[in-house]
Write an enzyme that holds these catalytic residues in place. Structure first.
Site, PDB file in Angstrom:
ATOM      1  N   PHE A 252       2.566  -9.644  14.800  1.00  0.00           N
ATOM      2  CA  PHE A 252       3.358 -10.128  13.652  1.00  0.00           C
ATOM      3  C   PHE A 252       3.866 -11.556  13.873  1.00  0.00           C
ATOM      4  O   PHE A 252       4.919 -11.926  13.388  1.00  0.00           O
ATOM      5  CB  PHE A 252       4.513  -9.169  13.325  1.00  0.00           C
ATOM      6  CG  PHE A 252       4.015  -7.869  12.745  1.00  0.00           C
ATOM      7  CD1 PHE A 252       3.974  -7.672  11.383  1.00  0.00           C
ATOM      8  CD2 PHE A 252       3.539  -6.866  13.571  1.00  0.00           C
ATOM      9  CE1 PHE A 252       3.470  -6.503  10.846  1.00  0.00           C
ATOM     10  CE2 PHE A 252       3.024  -5.686  13.054  1.00  0.00           C
ATOM     11  CZ  PHE A 252       2.991  -5.499  11.680  1.00  0.00           C
ATOM     12  N   GLY A 260       3.137  -9.214   2.293  1.00  0.00           N
ATOM     13  CA  GLY A 260       2.938  -8.497   1.019  1.00  0.00           C
ATOM     14  C   GLY A 260       2.721  -7.037   1.338  1.00  0.00           C
ATOM     15  O   GLY A 260       3.228  -6.528   2.336  1.00  0.00           O
ATOM     16  N   CYS A 263       4.637  -1.916   1.461  1.00  0.00           N
ATOM     17  CA  CYS A 263       5.849  -1.506   2.183  1.00  0.00           C
ATOM     18  C   CYS A 263       6.893  -2.608   2.357  1.00  0.00           C
ATOM     19  O   CYS A 263       8.022  -2.460   1.877  1.00  0.00           O
ATOM     20  CB  CYS A 263       5.459  -0.946   3.551  1.00  0.00           C
ATOM     21  SG  CYS A 263       4.533   0.596   3.425  1.00  0.00           S
TER      22      CYS A 263
HETATM   23  P1  NAD Z   1       0.686   6.107  -2.964  1.00  0.00           P
HETATM   24  O1  NAD Z   1       1.292   5.533  -4.162  1.00  0.00           O
HETATM   25  O2  NAD Z   1      -0.616   5.544  -2.434  1.00  0.00           O
HETATM   26  O3  NAD Z   1       0.473   7.679  -3.133  1.00  0.00           O
HETATM   27  C1  NAD Z   1       1.418   8.555  -3.677  1.00  0.00           C
HETATM   28  C2  NAD Z   1       0.662   9.747  -4.279  1.00  0.00           C
HETATM   29  O4  NAD Z   1       1.603  10.758  -4.612  1.00  0.00           O
HETATM   30  C3  NAD Z   1      -0.109   9.434  -5.541  1.00  0.00           C
HETATM   31  O5  NAD Z   1      -1.461   9.848  -5.382  1.00  0.00           O
HETATM   32  C4  NAD Z   1       0.594  10.281  -6.629  1.00  0.00           C
HETATM   33  O6  NAD Z   1      -0.308  10.755  -7.630  1.00  0.00           O
HETATM   34  C5  NAD Z   1       1.158  11.402  -5.805  1.00  0.00           C
HETATM   35  N1  NAD Z   1       2.297  12.122  -6.384  1.00  0.00           N
HETATM   36  C6  NAD Z   1       3.465  11.632  -6.880  1.00  0.00           C
HETATM   37  N2  NAD Z   1       4.278  12.637  -7.258  1.00  0.00           N
HETATM   38  C7  NAD Z   1       3.620  13.788  -7.013  1.00  0.00           C
HETATM   39  C8  NAD Z   1       3.945  15.182  -7.166  1.00  0.00           C
HETATM   40  N3  NAD Z   1       5.122  15.578  -7.642  1.00  0.00           N
HETATM   41  N4  NAD Z   1       3.016  16.098  -6.814  1.00  0.00           N
HETATM   42  C9  NAD Z   1       1.825  15.706  -6.330  1.00  0.00           C
HETATM   43  N5  NAD Z   1       1.471  14.427  -6.135  1.00  0.00           N
HETATM   44  C10 NAD Z   1       2.355  13.475  -6.477  1.00  0.00           C
HETATM   45  O7  NAD Z   1       1.796   5.986  -1.829  1.00  0.00           O
HETATM   46  P2  NAD Z   1       1.611   5.662  -0.266  1.00  0.00           P
HETATM   47  O8  NAD Z   1       1.222   4.244  -0.052  1.00  0.00           O
HETATM   48  O9  NAD Z   1       0.826   6.745   0.367  1.00  0.00           O
HETATM   49  O10 NAD Z   1       3.136   5.778   0.207  1.00  0.00           O
HETATM   50  C11 NAD Z   1       3.826   7.032   0.178  1.00  0.00           C
HETATM   51  C12 NAD Z   1       5.147   6.845   0.904  1.00  0.00           C
HETATM   52  O11 NAD Z   1       4.910   6.527   2.283  1.00  0.00           O
HETATM   53  C13 NAD Z   1       6.015   5.702   0.366  1.00  0.00           C
HETATM   54  O12 NAD Z   1       7.359   6.065   0.474  1.00  0.00           O
HETATM   55  C14 NAD Z   1       5.708   4.545   1.324  1.00  0.00           C
HETATM   56  O13 NAD Z   1       6.768   3.625   1.410  1.00  0.00           O
HETATM   57  C15 NAD Z   1       5.553   5.286   2.645  1.00  0.00           C
HETATM   58  N6  NAD Z   1       4.689   4.607   3.612  1.00  0.00           N
HETATM   59  C16 NAD Z   1       3.566   3.971   3.203  1.00  0.00           C
HETATM   60  C17 NAD Z   1       2.734   3.339   4.153  1.00  0.00           C
HETATM   61  C18 NAD Z   1       1.483   2.625   3.717  1.00  0.00           C
HETATM   62  O14 NAD Z   1       0.930   1.882   4.539  1.00  0.00           O
HETATM   63  N7  NAD Z   1       1.015   2.802   2.491  1.00  0.00           N
HETATM   64  C19 NAD Z   1       3.066   3.401   5.509  1.00  0.00           C
HETATM   65  C20 NAD Z   1       4.215   4.103   5.893  1.00  0.00           C
HETATM   66  C21 NAD Z   1       5.027   4.696   4.940  1.00  0.00           C
END
Ligand code: NAD
Length: 436
Positions: A252, A260, A263
């Site tokens: 980092f 961006g 997260c």
């Molecule tokens: P995302 O938006 O890619 O996926 C979320 C999914 O949840 C979607 O497919 C949506 O359709 C589904 N969903 C929502 N409500 C639902 C319900 N009630 N029942 C069933 N499915 C439902 O999100 P993401 O990037 O995977 O992130 C998820 C969480 O993890 C966030 O809080 C994010 O901050 C955290 N996070 C993300 C990362 C990353 O690199 N993307 C890393 C660590 C933590």
């Protein structure tokens, strides 16, 4: 152990698949029926190296399963993970917890057996308490233990990060959840992965504190890069020498067009908000947020200046995802800069190449011509902007690029070629985040 994962995004899909790789029976549910239809056939909705093979392996050995119907699996599960999105709430920057609470309601409506409900999504301090209150209101407090287990995986290396994490954080306030979650992660004991057992609120804070710190580190080096640009000093040498100090570390510390992704932008904002809620100012993070926005704006302005000075009409962006090895374009600096340029000069003809992110960009209806063939994308361009450091952009044939282009401008937002002395000799005007 039977595991249910709610949400099959980047986190839910990777976590569920990796738990099934440990040998557990995992069902991942999502509201998105198209996604689930494809996943059942082994078709992966995101680009994540190694995920396709792992999903298909565990679909075939029946450890992994996908469905839209939570009720079919809920009352066979020991542990239910919430991996739904927690985006910034429109207008105020707080994390929007509507997907979390809706999922909790759905679970409580149908629950008939004891479960541990674990938040894997990134949520503000105090969310576990609010979830407990909601469960109590829905008269299911005897059946649900609430826990927090934040996820630290990085898109692009998510499988490795999940299977070989630096640490696992388990936040619980009861012995049953603590025992179950430590057992769940016990396959990592062979790798001596540290388990940090703490209470739910501290666990929630650890995730925000970690992301805020990483965003600060990136912003710090980007500020140093601005100084280097003014003074002609060498940012790559500064980053390298700083990173060799074990107290600092090399990760980092690469200057670029501002952080961006899905997260850091939303988590820094939410961190600032949860401090304000407690009537404390998190001055460092507030400054980081402002500075990161300014870095993106200043860079966009500088690119526009170069465009005007060189009378450029046709621009090619190399890279659209917010970082390499992912198709995620959420809060991508490329997209920010493209939108800025289009707003300032409607006559610009913007093209873009990206190995995997084009389908997601098409959904956003960006006014961009897309190329999947890198060599073809060079033809008749007047300016090339290297925006994401995909490996294929590290070995560009500049002689060939020069022949194909109609002009000779390169703007390198990732400093990949700042020490390459051949590029100006070929005839290019080379600009970067640290050279004028
Ligand atoms: P995302 O938006 O890619 O996926 C979320 C999914 O949840 C979607 O497919 C949506 O359709 C589904 N969903 C929502 N409500 C639902 C319900 N009630 N029942 C069933 N499915 C439902 O999100 P993401 O990037 O995977 O992130 C998820 C969480 O993890 C966030 O809080 C994010 O901050 C955290 N996070 C993300 C990362 C990353 O690199 N993307 C890393 C660590 C933590």
């Amino acid at each position: 152990m039977n595991i249910l994962i709610i949400g099959t995004g980047y986190v839910g899909l990777v976590s569920g698949t990796c738990f099934s790789e440990f040998g557990y029976k995992v069902t991942c549910v999502d509201h998105d029926s198209n996604k689930i239809k494809n996943l059942k056939k082994g078709i992966i909705p995101i680009y994540e190296p190694g995920l396709n093979e792992l999903v298909n392996k565990n679909l075939n050995n029946k450890n992994l399963n996908f469905d839209t119907n939570l009720n079919k699996y809920l009352n066979k599960s020991d542990c239910v993970f919430l991996a739904v999105g927690t985006p910034s709430r429109r207008g105020d920057g707080h994390a929007d917890l509507k997907f979390i609470f809706r999922a909790v309601e759905e679970i409580c409506l149908n629950l008939k057996k004891k479960i541990v409900l674990v938040t894997k999504s990134t949520v503000p301090v105090g969310t576990a308490k609010k979830i407990k209150e909601l469960i109590k209101k829905l008269n299911k407090e005897d059946l649900v233990c609430v826990a927090s287990n934040p996820e630290f995986l990085r898109e692009g290396s998510a499988i490795n990060d999940f299977l070989r994490p630096d640490r696992v954080v388990i936040g619980t306030n009861d012995q049953h959840s603590k025992k179950l979650l430590n057992k769940l992660y016990s396959p990592l004991n062979i790798r001596q992965v540290p388990m940090v057992n703490t209470d739910t609120e501290t666990s929630e804070l650890i995730k925000y504190a970690s992301n805020s710190f990483l965003a600060t580190k990136i912003t710090f080096i980007n500020e140093i890069a601005r100084f280097c640009k003014k003074t002609g000093t060498n940012i790559n040498d500064v980053s390298r020498a700083m990173g060799l100090d074990k107290r600092i570390g090399p990760k980092f510390l690469h200057s670029g067009p501002g952080y961006g992704g899905s997260c850091f932008p939303k988590d820094t904002l939410a961190m600032s908000k949860i401090f304000k809620d407690k009537k404390i100012r998190f001055n460092i993070v507030d400054t980081v947020i402002k500075t990161n926005n300014k870095i993106k704006e200043d860079l966009s302005k500088d690119i526009l200046k170069v465009i005007r000075a060189n009378k450029v009409n046709k621009i090619l962006f190399l890279g659209l995802s917010f970082k390499p090895e992912t198709d995620d374009i959420r809060e991508s600096s490329s997209i920010f800069i493209i939108n800025y340029l289009i707003k300032k000069n409607k006559n610009l003809i913007i093209s873009a190449h990206d190995p995997v992110a084009i389908p997601n960009c098409k959904k956003e209806k960006l006014k961009v011509n897309y190329y999947t063939d890198l060599e073809k994308s060079f033809q008749k361009q007047e300016m090339v902007i290297i925006a994401t450091e995909w490996n294929i952009y590290r070995s560009i044939n500049f002689e060939n690029l020069y022949k194909e282009m109609n002009s000779n401008i390169i703007y390198d937002l990732r400093n990949i070629y700042s020490s390459n002395k051949e590029i100006p000799k070929i005839g290019f005007k080379y600009y970067s985040i640290t050279s004028k």
